[in-house]
Design a protein around this motif. Structure first.
Motif, PDB file in Angstrom:
ATOM      1  N   PRO A   1      10.566  15.116  -3.346  1.00 26.12           N
ATOM      2  CA  PRO A   1      10.607  16.669  -3.495  1.00 26.12           C
ATOM      3  C   PRO A   1      10.701  17.178  -2.104  1.00 26.12           C
ATOM      4  O   PRO A   1      11.383  18.430  -1.931  1.00 26.12           O
ATOM      5  N   LYS A   2      10.584  16.288  -1.029  1.00 27.26           N
ATOM      6  CA  LYS A   2      10.547  17.023   0.564  1.00 27.26           C
ATOM      7  C   LYS A   2      12.023  17.090   0.795  1.00 27.26           C
ATOM      8  O   LYS A   2      12.341  18.125   1.075  1.00 27.26           O
ATOM      9  N   GLU A   3      12.969  16.260   0.218  1.00 27.04           N
ATOM     10  CA  GLU A   3      14.536  16.362   0.450  1.00 27.04           C
ATOM     11  C   GLU A   3      14.971  17.594  -0.529  1.00 27.04           C
ATOM     12  O   GLU A   3      15.866  18.381  -0.027  1.00 27.04           O
ATOM     13  N   LEU A   4      14.451  18.023  -1.408  1.00 32.48           N
ATOM     14  CA  LEU A   4      14.941  18.733  -2.626  1.00 32.48           C
ATOM     15  C   LEU A   4      14.528  20.240  -1.821  1.00 32.48           C
ATOM     16  O   LEU A   4      15.255  20.819  -1.775  1.00 32.48           O
ATOM     17  N   GLN A   5      13.200  20.336  -1.205  1.00 31.81           N
ATOM     18  CA  GLN A   5      12.856  21.412  -0.715  1.00 31.81           C
ATOM     19  C   GLN A   5      13.631  21.874   0.588  1.00 31.81           C
ATOM     20  O   GLN A   5      14.073  22.968   0.921  1.00 31.81           O
ATOM     21  N   THR A   6      13.892  20.943   1.312  1.00 37.11           N
ATOM     22  CA  THR A   6      14.821  20.888   2.850  1.00 37.11           C
ATOM     23  C   THR A   6      16.276  21.403   2.168  1.00 37.11           C
ATOM     24  O   THR A   6      16.771  22.394   2.678  1.00 37.11           O
ATOM     25  N   TYR A   7      16.580  20.762   1.186  1.00 41.63           N
ATOM     26  CA  TYR A   7      18.246  21.097   0.615  1.00 41.63           C
ATOM     27  C   TYR A   7      18.298  22.767   0.209  1.00 41.63           C
ATOM     28  O   TYR A   7      18.987  23.531   0.710  1.00 41.63           O
ATOM     29  N   PHE A   8      17.337  23.001  -0.666  1.00 41.11           N
ATOM     30  CA  PHE A   8      16.968  24.497  -1.254  1.00 41.11           C
ATOM     31  C   PHE A   8      16.833  25.438  -0.004  1.00 41.11           C
ATOM     32  O   PHE A   8      17.597  26.603  -0.092  1.00 41.11           O
TER      33      PHE A   8
END
Ligand code: COA
Length: 166
Positions: free
Chosen positions: A29-36
């Protein structure tokens, strides 16, 4: 047949090879948050890690990554999330390609995969909401709801609360 077999074939782009995967169970989830956040996607601006976890628990996350030399993994460059009630309707969310890879077919490959993903089941229709990427979806047959003589209605939870309905 496994999801891996159903994934689109890796795609050559000017930035390198892009590979596709179903990361529903492995996504960070952290990677997704950073990407978005890096892609400045407005509708996910306030999405918390806990909300990402809940979304991943009830939908499938299909991703595209730039494959590093000789290995799996690599930078996240595309996402699509698909939700389904497995009987009537499925919905596409979070269709986002990294800005440096726009116009190379990454989103189209992910959307095509979502449309045929076996987890979706025997639904009657797919729906989505979009603000500006209106030219992407007609190529798959999507039409504006007005063109199909239906009225799309929705209410925000904050308005329900104001009316005392929640
Ligand atoms: C929309 C988006 C996902 C397309 O990703 P992509 O990997 O470049 O898409 P593809 O290469 O498969 O297809 C590109 C086509 O999408 C359509 N498209 C892309 N951006 C568009 C926009 N802002 N307005 C209208 N159509 C658009 C065009 O038809 C384009 O065709 P072209 O390459 O011949 O110009 C990408 O631009 C993006 O991440 N935008 C920001 C987030 C967003 O708006 N997502 C859509 C939410 S529903």
């Amino acid at each position: 047949m496994t999801d891996a077999l159903l994934a689109p074939a890796p795609m050559e782009t000017p930035s390198g090879l892009v590979a596709f995967a179903d990361e529903t169970w492995t996504a960070d989830p952290k990677e997704l948050q950073t990407y978005f956040q890096a892609e400045a996607v407005p509708w996910t601006a306030d999405r918390t890690l806990e909300q990402w976890r809940r979304l991943l628990a009830c939908s499938r996350l299909l991703t595209a990554r730039l494959v590093p030399e000789g290995g799996r993994g690599g930078r996240l460059v595309g996402t699509t999330r698909v939700w389904s009630d497995h009987a009537y309707e499925a919905k596409l969310y979070d269709v986002v390609t990294a800005s440096d890879l726009h116009h190379h077919g990454v989103a189209s490959a992910l959307v095509r995969w979502a449309l045929r993903h076996p987890w979706v089941g025997e639904v009657q229709r797919f729906v989505l909401e979009t603000r500006d990427a209106v030219d992407l979806y007609p190529r798959f047959g999507f039409q504006r709801a007005e063109a199909m003589d239906t009225i799309h209605m929705r209410v925000l939870v904050k308005d329900l609360k104001q009316k005392g309905l929640r």
